[in-house]
Design a protein around this motif. Structure first.
Motif, PDB file in Angstrom:
ATOM      1  N   ASP A   3     -12.955 -40.146   3.134  1.00 47.67           N
ATOM      2  CA  ASP A   3     -12.389 -38.850   2.781  1.00 47.67           C
ATOM      3  C   ASP A   3     -11.707 -38.941   1.418  1.00 47.67           C
ATOM      4  O   ASP A   3     -11.787 -39.960   0.738  1.00 47.67           O
ATOM      5  CB  ASP A   3     -11.428 -38.352   3.866  1.00 47.67           C
ATOM      6  N   PHE A   4     -11.033 -37.859   1.045  1.00 44.99           N
ATOM      7  CA  PHE A   4     -10.448 -37.752  -0.292  1.00 44.99           C
ATOM      8  C   PHE A   4      -8.931 -37.924  -0.254  1.00 44.99           C
ATOM      9  O   PHE A   4      -8.245 -37.632  -1.228  1.00 44.99           O
ATOM     10  CB  PHE A   4     -10.814 -36.375  -0.873  1.00 44.99           C
ATOM     11  N   LEU A  36     -14.876 -37.899  -8.735  1.00 43.70           N
ATOM     12  CA  LEU A  36     -15.406 -36.711  -8.076  1.00 43.70           C
ATOM     13  C   LEU A  36     -14.548 -35.493  -8.402  1.00 43.70           C
ATOM     14  O   LEU A  36     -13.331 -35.605  -8.554  1.00 43.70           O
ATOM     15  CB  LEU A  36     -15.434 -36.915  -6.558  1.00 43.70           C
ATOM     16  N   LEU A  40     -14.914 -30.715  -4.714  1.00 44.28           N
ATOM     17  CA  LEU A  40     -16.241 -31.125  -4.246  1.00 44.28           C
ATOM     18  C   LEU A  40     -16.602 -30.346  -2.982  1.00 44.28           C
ATOM     19  O   LEU A  40     -15.846 -30.363  -2.004  1.00 44.28           O
ATOM     20  CB  LEU A  40     -16.245 -32.623  -3.948  1.00 44.28           C
ATOM     21  N   ALA A  45     -19.747 -33.580   0.166  1.00 46.49           N
ATOM     22  CA  ALA A  45     -18.916 -34.661   0.707  1.00 46.49           C
ATOM     23  C   ALA A  45     -19.532 -35.236   1.980  1.00 46.49           C
ATOM     24  O   ALA A  45     -19.451 -36.446   2.230  1.00 46.49           O
ATOM     25  CB  ALA A  45     -17.505 -34.145   0.981  1.00 46.49           C
ATOM     26  N   LEU A 135     -13.881 -41.391  -0.546  1.00 46.25           N
ATOM     27  CA  LEU A 135     -15.101 -40.734  -1.018  1.00 46.25           C
ATOM     28  C   LEU A 135     -15.511 -41.226  -2.400  1.00 46.25           C
ATOM     29  O   LEU A 135     -16.703 -41.403  -2.675  1.00 46.25           O
ATOM     30  CB  LEU A 135     -14.898 -39.217  -1.056  1.00 46.25           C
ATOM     31  N   SER A 136     -14.537 -41.463  -3.268  1.00 44.57           N
ATOM     32  CA  SER A 136     -14.869 -41.904  -4.624  1.00 44.57           C
ATOM     33  C   SER A 136     -15.487 -43.295  -4.615  1.00 44.57           C
ATOM     34  O   SER A 136     -16.456 -43.562  -5.336  1.00 44.57           O
ATOM     35  CB  SER A 136     -13.613 -41.888  -5.500  1.00 44.57           C
TER      36      SER A 136
END
Length: 199
Positions: A3-4, A36, A40, A45, A135-136
């Motif tokens: 996740d972010f 990102l 996004l 995602a 996520l990145s």
């Protein structure tokens, strides 16, 4: 699923970094960096995960969607000669530094998969298992895997018989048998255990 949350907690421009190819008997080690967009789309995602969990087609689709979304992505390698000179860990860190330097946007902070962070001109946080958490980092893992697999497929055409398009230079039985039958190429990592000369 990644996740972010780590990126949002840090604030600013955050890049994720990952490498692929530390374990193979042949070929470079490749790192990628990804920044990102904060907005996004969730459908993009949802395509992103640790590259090892995705099929080749899923990786291709995810990278294409990331590029379309405006993500900043770069990749860089350290060569077999650099691996021999530096050792695989230091060569991996070198590839990471190169990937971050190639980003079109300078990050304020870098999240890197693993326990050891490269020496960078901005804060850098190692995240163990980061390709399954951030996520990145997961996006970077996808880019690094695709870039390295493509490079090994090109080398496979130049050096047929080792199965590099399928095994990416890892020490599969096919690859080891080919080494015994065909010998070692300039792209083999001669300092790696299975390729060391007998004592």
């Amino acid at each position: 699923m990644p996740d972010f949350s780590r990126e949002l907690a840090l604030g600013g421009v955050v890049a994720g970094v990952d490498e692929v190819g530390r374990g193979p008997l042949a070929g470079p080690v490749v790192a990628a960096a990804a920044i990102l967009p904060a907005d996004l789309p969730p459908e993009i995602a949802a395509l992103i995960d640790d590259s090892k969990r995705l099929s080749p087609a899923q990786r291709e689709a995810a990278l294409a969607a990331l590029i379309e979304s405006g993500a900043a992505i770069s990749a860089a390698a350290a060569s077999v000669a650099e691996i021999a000179r530096l050792n695989i860990l230091q060569a991996s860190l070198l590839a990471m530094r190169r990937a971050v330097a190639r980003l079109a946007v300078r990050p304020d902070h870098v999240l890197v998969d693993g326990q050891v962070a490269p020496d960078l001109p901005m804060p850098c946080t190692p995240v163990v298992g980061g390709d399954g958490l951030s996520l990145s980092i997961a996006a970077a893992s996808i880019a690094a895997k695709l870039v390295r697999d493509r490079a090994m497929s090109r080398l496979d055409r130049r050096y047929p018989g080792y199965g590099w398009a399928r095994n990416s230079g890892y020490g599969t039985k096919t690859h080891r048998d080919a080494i015994l039958g065909l010998g070692i190429t300039p792209h083999h990592r001669r300092g790696f255990g299975p390729l060391l000369p007998p004592a």
